[in-house]
Every structure is written in structure tokens, then in C-alpha cells.
Design a protein around this motif. Sequence first.
Motif, mmCIF file in Angstrom:
data_model
loop_
_atom_site.group_PDB
_atom_site.id
_atom_site.type_symbol
_atom_site.label_atom_id
_atom_site.label_comp_id
_atom_site.label_asym_id
_atom_site.label_seq_id
_atom_site.Cartn_x
_atom_site.Cartn_y
_atom_site.Cartn_z
ATOM 1 N N ALA A 26 42.893 114.838 -27.077
ATOM 2 C CA ALA A 26 41.798 114.821 -28.029
ATOM 3 C C ALA A 26 41.989 113.949 -29.120
ATOM 4 O O ALA A 26 40.964 113.552 -29.991
ATOM 5 C CB ALA A 26 41.336 116.149 -28.722
ATOM 6 N N ARG A 27 43.165 113.566 -29.502
ATOM 7 C CA ARG A 27 43.577 112.632 -30.667
ATOM 8 C C ARG A 27 44.426 111.470 -30.004
ATOM 9 O O ARG A 27 45.402 111.872 -29.253
ATOM 10 C CB ARG A 27 44.121 113.289 -31.661
ATOM 11 C CG ARG A 27 43.315 114.273 -32.411
ATOM 12 C CD ARG A 27 42.561 113.713 -33.798
ATOM 13 N NE ARG A 27 43.543 113.643 -34.824
ATOM 14 C CZ ARG A 27 43.204 112.867 -35.917
ATOM 15 N NH1 ARG A 27 42.026 112.478 -35.936
ATOM 16 N NH2 ARG A 27 43.932 113.076 -36.912
ATOM 17 N N VAL A 28 44.176 110.375 -30.564
ATOM 18 C CA VAL A 28 45.287 109.248 -30.261
ATOM 19 C C VAL A 28 45.636 108.655 -31.547
ATOM 20 O O VAL A 28 44.493 107.984 -32.311
ATOM 21 C CB VAL A 28 44.599 107.996 -29.110
ATOM 22 C CG1 VAL A 28 45.632 106.937 -28.758
ATOM 23 C CG2 VAL A 28 44.290 108.910 -27.941
ATOM 24 N N ILE A 29 46.862 108.523 -31.977
ATOM 25 C CA ILE A 29 47.315 107.971 -33.131
ATOM 26 C C ILE A 29 48.365 106.658 -32.720
ATOM 27 O O ILE A 29 49.348 106.789 -32.036
ATOM 28 C CB ILE A 29 48.176 108.962 -33.986
ATOM 29 C CG1 ILE A 29 47.318 110.222 -34.094
ATOM 30 C CG2 ILE A 29 48.375 108.212 -35.423
ATOM 31 C CD1 ILE A 29 45.811 109.983 -34.784
ATOM 32 N N LYS A 30 47.963 105.369 -33.083
ATOM 33 C CA LYS A 30 48.979 104.347 -32.902
ATOM 34 C C LYS A 30 49.927 104.440 -34.017
ATOM 35 O O LYS A 30 50.006 105.113 -34.880
ATOM 36 C CB LYS A 30 48.046 103.131 -32.988
ATOM 37 C CG LYS A 30 48.538 101.666 -32.238
ATOM 38 C CD LYS A 30 47.804 100.619 -32.218
ATOM 39 C CE LYS A 30 48.391 99.656 -31.612
ATOM 40 N NZ LYS A 30 47.461 98.481 -31.110
ATOM 41 N N LEU A 84 43.056 105.963 -33.103
ATOM 42 C CA LEU A 84 42.398 105.067 -32.168
ATOM 43 C C LEU A 84 41.169 105.937 -31.463
ATOM 44 O O LEU A 84 40.162 105.458 -30.949
ATOM 45 C CB LEU A 84 43.322 104.652 -30.905
ATOM 46 C CG LEU A 84 44.351 103.758 -31.452
ATOM 47 C CD1 LEU A 84 45.080 103.343 -30.193
ATOM 48 C CD2 LEU A 84 43.888 102.447 -31.979
ATOM 49 N N PHE A 85 41.462 107.341 -31.465
ATOM 50 C CA PHE A 85 40.424 108.228 -30.854
ATOM 51 C C PHE A 85 40.416 109.742 -31.466
ATOM 52 O O PHE A 85 41.536 110.171 -31.457
ATOM 53 C CB PHE A 85 40.696 108.158 -29.177
ATOM 54 C CG PHE A 85 39.780 109.149 -28.409
ATOM 55 C CD1 PHE A 85 38.307 108.654 -28.241
ATOM 56 C CD2 PHE A 85 40.283 110.325 -27.926
ATOM 57 C CE1 PHE A 85 37.657 109.601 -27.671
ATOM 58 C CE2 PHE A 85 39.416 111.018 -27.463
ATOM 59 C CZ PHE A 85 38.044 111.028 -27.164
ATOM 60 N N LEU A 129 45.032 103.792 -25.947
ATOM 61 C CA LEU A 129 46.323 103.530 -26.277
ATOM 62 C C LEU A 129 46.470 102.222 -25.744
ATOM 63 O O LEU A 129 47.016 101.151 -26.225
ATOM 64 C CB LEU A 129 47.443 104.489 -26.178
ATOM 65 C CG LEU A 129 48.870 104.054 -26.989
ATOM 66 C CD1 LEU A 129 48.668 103.693 -28.392
ATOM 67 C CD2 LEU A 129 49.825 105.202 -26.696
ATOM 68 N N ALA A 130 46.901 102.359 -24.504
ATOM 69 C CA ALA A 130 47.072 100.806 -23.466
ATOM 70 C C ALA A 130 46.518 99.868 -23.954
ATOM 71 O O ALA A 130 46.685 98.615 -23.990
ATOM 72 C CB ALA A 130 47.251 101.445 -22.082
ATOM 73 N N GLU A 131 45.202 100.106 -24.072
ATOM 74 C CA GLU A 131 44.068 98.792 -24.100
ATOM 75 C C GLU A 131 44.167 98.237 -25.390
ATOM 76 O O GLU A 131 43.956 97.293 -25.692
ATOM 77 C CB GLU A 131 42.666 99.524 -23.845
ATOM 78 C CG GLU A 131 42.064 99.632 -22.408
ATOM 79 C CD GLU A 131 40.739 100.214 -22.326
ATOM 80 O OE1 GLU A 131 40.223 100.396 -23.529
ATOM 81 O OE2 GLU A 131 40.093 100.030 -21.344
ATOM 82 N N SER A 132 44.501 99.268 -26.324
ATOM 83 C CA SER A 132 44.795 98.736 -27.814
ATOM 84 C C SER A 132 45.993 97.801 -27.811
ATOM 85 O O SER A 132 46.180 96.878 -28.799
ATOM 86 C CB SER A 132 44.969 99.795 -28.712
ATOM 87 O OG SER A 132 46.385 100.351 -28.702
ATOM 88 N N ILE A 173 47.494 96.409 -22.592
ATOM 89 C CA ILE A 173 48.393 96.588 -21.705
ATOM 90 C C ILE A 173 47.642 97.335 -20.422
ATOM 91 O O ILE A 173 46.721 98.296 -20.510
ATOM 92 C CB ILE A 173 49.643 97.734 -21.998
ATOM 93 C CG1 ILE A 173 50.354 97.008 -22.901
ATOM 94 C CG2 ILE A 173 50.259 98.233 -20.869
ATOM 95 C CD1 ILE A 173 51.455 98.003 -23.654
ATOM 96 N N ASN A 174 47.938 96.846 -19.310
ATOM 97 C CA ASN A 174 47.297 97.620 -17.926
ATOM 98 C C ASN A 174 47.840 98.921 -17.589
ATOM 99 O O ASN A 174 49.291 98.885 -17.731
ATOM 100 C CB ASN A 174 47.200 96.488 -16.689
ATOM 101 C CG ASN A 174 46.493 96.993 -15.628
ATOM 102 O OD1 ASN A 174 46.809 98.012 -15.058
ATOM 103 N ND2 ASN A 174 45.344 96.292 -15.360
ATOM 104 N N MET A 175 47.078 99.744 -17.271
ATOM 105 C CA MET A 175 47.535 101.065 -16.957
ATOM 106 C C MET A 175 48.688 100.913 -15.640
ATOM 107 O O MET A 175 49.733 101.825 -15.566
ATOM 108 C CB MET A 175 46.771 102.183 -16.407
ATOM 109 C CG MET A 175 45.886 102.701 -17.625
ATOM 110 S SD MET A 175 46.676 103.409 -18.755
ATOM 111 C CE MET A 175 46.637 105.244 -18.159
ATOM 112 N N ALA A 176 48.775 99.853 -15.051
ATOM 113 C CA ALA A 176 49.468 99.609 -13.739
ATOM 114 C C ALA A 176 50.927 99.322 -14.404
ATOM 115 O O ALA A 176 52.029 99.389 -13.667
ATOM 116 C CB ALA A 176 49.149 98.466 -12.803
ATOM 117 N N ASP A 177 51.052 99.020 -15.649
ATOM 118 C CA ASP A 177 52.551 98.723 -16.393
ATOM 119 C C ASP A 177 52.800 99.695 -17.269
ATOM 120 O O ASP A 177 53.581 99.469 -18.254
ATOM 121 C CB ASP A 177 52.266 97.365 -17.010
ATOM 122 C CG ASP A 177 52.050 96.125 -16.218
ATOM 123 O OD1 ASP A 177 52.839 95.977 -15.075
ATOM 124 O OD2 ASP A 177 51.141 95.347 -16.623
#
Length: 269
Positions: free
Chosen positions: A71-75, A81-82, A204-207, A210-214
Motif C-alpha cells: 500500500a506504500r512505496v517509499i524510495k 512513489l505510491f 519502485l523498479a520503474e522509478s 529497472i525491468n522486473m526481469a532484473d
Amino acid sequence: MTIQLIATDLDGTFLTDDKKFDQTLFRRVLSQLKRQNIAFAIATGVHQERINVIFKDFLNEPINFVTNNGARVIKSDGSVLFSKALSVKTLAHIQDFLVHYDVQPDRGLVFSTDETAYLPQYADIQNSERYFKFFKNIVRFENVTDIPDPIYKVTMSWQNFDESQFYRDARLALGADVHITETGTGAIDIIAAGVNKAAALNILAESYGINMADVVAFGDGGNDVEMLCAVGQPFKMPNARITGDYQTAVDDNNNSGVLKTIQKITHLS
């Protein structure tokens, strides 16, 4: 794949059974990851205040946080971020369902923010005391409309009850407005629809570009499954309660299995 981001669950995965971790090894691994430009994230069902207590000596480190089961994404730079709270309408629906549910949670019931535990007036406060040490504030409320803060999750647990029955009943009653999952600590979370660790980790990865494959991820419970299925290198713990096409960490949570596996797959020493 090129490893660019590593995420780990906490309870039953990164933390030992007594909620500790090898701080010396963790600091060494973090330093080595920084040198390789690999980002690190905690992806957990718990809220930020509990994380701040657990990692009080590491809050200046570049650690990213996926909290409250997504529910929360903190860089790592502190930017949010979310953030997706439960709507007041949904909270009212949840409250009404719980008030009239045949088997009341007798090991705790908490409507929570990142810092405050809101406890319904009708609930026995003693049953929820084990949760309180993880919050700065404890507030009783009569109706969810009285709560001034965003509620990210509603957490509940029972002593002797088949929780699979609650999953069925709650999903039938609450429908598509919520996502119901385990907490990783022996309880159940009700969070907003569409919220889970995989969706949050992807943000987080998009920020970072980064691709999720990595991405590498570690987990042990049902609330980790979406995340493990979404990344390029998923690892379950040897003590995991889940099955799937995952690799297994080199050791369990009581023996720094996550950190040892990170060292192995990134050729750290």
C-alpha cells in the motif's frame, strides 16, 4: 539477467524468529551492493514505524521500502512513489462486516496507519496489545468516519479458528473493493483492491528504470507469492510455507539465508 534490484520480505525471511538480523553482515552487504549499483528494498506487510524500529541503525542507508503489503512505496531518498489507503466507504463496509462476524478476532484487531493503531471501541483492548509496541500512537474510535488519517490496512487474527473460512466469508462480503492476504506474522490483512507487493515493487523498479526481469526477491508466505511470480529471480526460504517454481535460499531465516544468498548470486564476499 543482470541483477539491478533486490527485494526481501521481513518476517520468516530476512528476520530471525526472534525478529533480529546480523547487522554486521547486512552493513557489509549493503556497502557491496552500493559499489555494484544494485538497489535494495524491504518488501513487507508491516508498517513504516515498525520498520524504523527494526532498522533504526540503518535509516541513513539507501534502502527502499514497500510497506503495508504494497500500500506504500517509499524510495531511498524519502520520496513517496505510491500510497493507496482504504476509502471511507470501504472501511465502513469492513467495519460493518467485522462487527457482525460470527467469530470475533480474539488475538487482535487494528485499523492502522504508518504510525497509529486505531482500535474499535467494541474490541477488547487486551487482545490487541501485542500490536501496540509497533505503533507510536493508540487511538480508540467509535466509527471509521471519526478516523482522520489514511488507513492502509485492517489487521486481525484469531487463536483457534480456521482462517480459510474468514477468507471465504470476507471475499464474499467485501467483494472487489479489497484484497485480503496474510501478513507474514500469523494474521490477516485487508488492504485496498489492486494492492500487493508485486504491483508496488514494479512501481519502485520503474522509478529506477529497472525491468522486473532484473529483480531478485525473497519470500516465505502467501503475501509474497505475487512478488515472487513477478521477478526474474524469485527465492523462497527453506522454511517457506509456499510452493512454486522458485529457487531456494542457501540457508534459512535464522542463519542469514537472504544475505548469504545475495553474496552468492552477486559474487560478493
